[in-house]
Design a protein around this motif. Sequence first.
Motif, PDB file in Angstrom:
ATOM      1  N   UNK A 162      -0.891   7.051   6.494  1.00 17.84           N
ATOM      2  CA  UNK A 162      -2.041   7.899   6.161  1.00 17.84           C
ATOM      3  C   UNK A 162      -2.977   7.291   5.142  1.00 17.84           C
ATOM      4  N   UNK A 163      -3.101   5.959   5.147  1.00 15.89           N
ATOM      5  CA  UNK A 163      -3.983   5.283   4.192  1.00 15.89           C
ATOM      6  C   UNK A 163      -5.432   5.671   4.448  1.00 15.89           C
ATOM      7  N   UNK A 164      -6.200   5.783   3.378  1.00 18.00           N
ATOM      8  CA  UNK A 164      -7.567   6.263   3.469  1.00 18.00           C
ATOM      9  C   UNK A 164      -8.465   5.353   4.298  1.00 18.00           C
ATOM     10  N   UNK A 165      -8.177   4.075   4.360  1.00 18.51           N
ATOM     11  CA  UNK A 165      -9.007   3.151   5.117  1.00 18.51           C
ATOM     12  C   UNK A 165      -8.970   3.392   6.612  1.00 18.51           C
ATOM     13  N   UNK A 166      -8.012   4.155   7.060  1.00 17.60           N
ATOM     14  CA  UNK A 166      -7.874   4.473   8.479  1.00 17.60           C
ATOM     15  C   UNK A 166      -8.839   5.593   8.848  1.00 17.60           C
ATOM     16  N   UNK A 188      -4.218  -8.300  12.223  1.00 20.68           N
ATOM     17  CA  UNK A 188      -5.110  -7.254  11.737  1.00 20.68           C
ATOM     18  C   UNK A 188      -4.734  -5.896  12.335  1.00 20.68           C
ATOM     19  N   UNK A 189      -4.453  -5.861  13.628  1.00 19.73           N
ATOM     20  CA  UNK A 189      -4.062  -4.607  14.272  1.00 19.73           C
ATOM     21  C   UNK A 189      -2.708  -4.124  13.745  1.00 19.73           C
ATOM     22  N   UNK A 190      -1.781  -5.052  13.468  1.00 22.72           N
ATOM     23  CA  UNK A 190      -0.490  -4.675  12.902  1.00 22.72           C
ATOM     24  C   UNK A 190      -0.686  -3.992  11.548  1.00 22.72           C
ATOM     25  N   UNK A 191      -1.545  -4.565  10.704  1.00 21.31           N
ATOM     26  CA  UNK A 191      -1.805  -3.973   9.390  1.00 21.31           C
ATOM     27  C   UNK A 191      -2.447  -2.595   9.559  1.00 21.31           C
ATOM     28  N   UNK A 192      -3.455  -2.504  10.444  1.00 22.78           N
ATOM     29  CA  UNK A 192      -4.123  -1.213  10.680  1.00 22.78           C
ATOM     30  C   UNK A 192      -3.132  -0.135  11.125  1.00 22.78           C
ATOM     31  N   UNK A 193      -2.268  -0.503  12.064  1.00 21.79           N
ATOM     32  CA  UNK A 193      -1.285   0.453  12.585  1.00 21.79           C
ATOM     33  C   UNK A 193      -0.361   0.945  11.473  1.00 21.79           C
ATOM     34  N   UNK A 194       0.098   0.031  10.638  1.00 20.02           N
ATOM     35  CA  UNK A 194       0.978   0.426   9.538  1.00 20.02           C
ATOM     36  C   UNK A 194       0.245   1.296   8.519  1.00 20.02           C
ATOM     37  N   UNK A 195      -1.023   1.012   8.260  1.00 18.59           N
ATOM     38  CA  UNK A 195      -1.807   1.853   7.350  1.00 18.59           C
ATOM     39  C   UNK A 195      -2.018   3.242   7.942  1.00 18.59           C
ATOM     40  N   UNK A 196      -2.226   3.305   9.262  1.00 15.27           N
ATOM     41  CA  UNK A 196      -2.352   4.608   9.928  1.00 15.27           C
ATOM     42  C   UNK A 196      -1.063   5.417   9.751  1.00 15.27           C
ATOM     43  N   UNK A 197       0.075   4.758   9.909  1.00 19.00           N
ATOM     44  CA  UNK A 197       1.361   5.446   9.817  1.00 19.00           C
ATOM     45  C   UNK A 197       1.607   6.074   8.453  1.00 19.00           C
ATOM     46  N   UNK A 256       0.867  -1.178   0.000  1.00 15.43           N
ATOM     47  CA  UNK A 256       0.000   0.000   0.000  1.00 15.43           C
ATOM     48  C   UNK A 256       0.900   1.223   0.000  1.00 15.43           C
ATOM     49  N   UNK A 257       0.704   2.092  -0.983  1.00 18.94           N
ATOM     50  CA  UNK A 257       1.515   3.288  -1.117  1.00 18.94           C
ATOM     51  C   UNK A 257       0.619   4.516  -1.072  1.00 18.94           C
ATOM     52  N   UNK A 258       1.026   5.491  -0.279  1.00 15.54           N
ATOM     53  CA  UNK A 258       0.324   6.771  -0.213  1.00 15.54           C
ATOM     54  C   UNK A 258       1.329   7.876  -0.533  1.00 15.54           C
TER      55      UNK A 258
END
Length: 193
Positions: free
Chosen positions: A179-183, A168-177, A135-137
């Motif tokens: 700035x992924x839109x799903x967060x 799942x939480x690991x993926x969410x945390x990395x997406x938050x870092x 996932x790239x932002x």
Amino acid sequence: MNELSLHILDILGNSVRAGAGEVALSITESRAENIYRMVFRDNGKGMSPEMLADVFNPWVTSRKQRRVGLGLSLLKQSAELCGGDLVISSVANEGTTVCVEFEFAHLDRPVAGDIAGTLVITAASAPEIAFLYSHTTDTGHYQFSSVEVMDALDGVSLTNPSIMRAVEEMIRENLREIGAEGDVSAMLQLLRN
């Protein structure tokens, strides 16, 4: 389907049913370039030229139980309504690639939804398949490999509910870092600006 994660679940499920040994999903979201792109690649059984020609016909499907296949046609329609497109390439006995693009800022673009949950459920339901996700932002990049996670678990199954929650939480945390839109927090930040 009003969330991209539901389309992701559908396409990943197609790859699993196609007997893929490796499935890759790459998401690029860029506000700067006004693009939201998802690219799916698998090494499953692929499609014949005849099946590929009819792939967007909702009455054509390779499934035996449910004889309707709306997922790809709905996703293509949604992409086109949002200034994008969906393109599929496939070679029988080699695999399939699906590329779908949306204008990032288009008002009607579906929200990302629960991408982390979708990935974990899919990987846990088919632990024999290597799932790769990137996932790239505009602000960062994240990669996930089910093979690396399984190796790190040293024999503990990804189907274990506590392991599923942790991954799942690991993926969410990395997406938050990145700035992924799903967060949800990233979405709230967008609303504030």
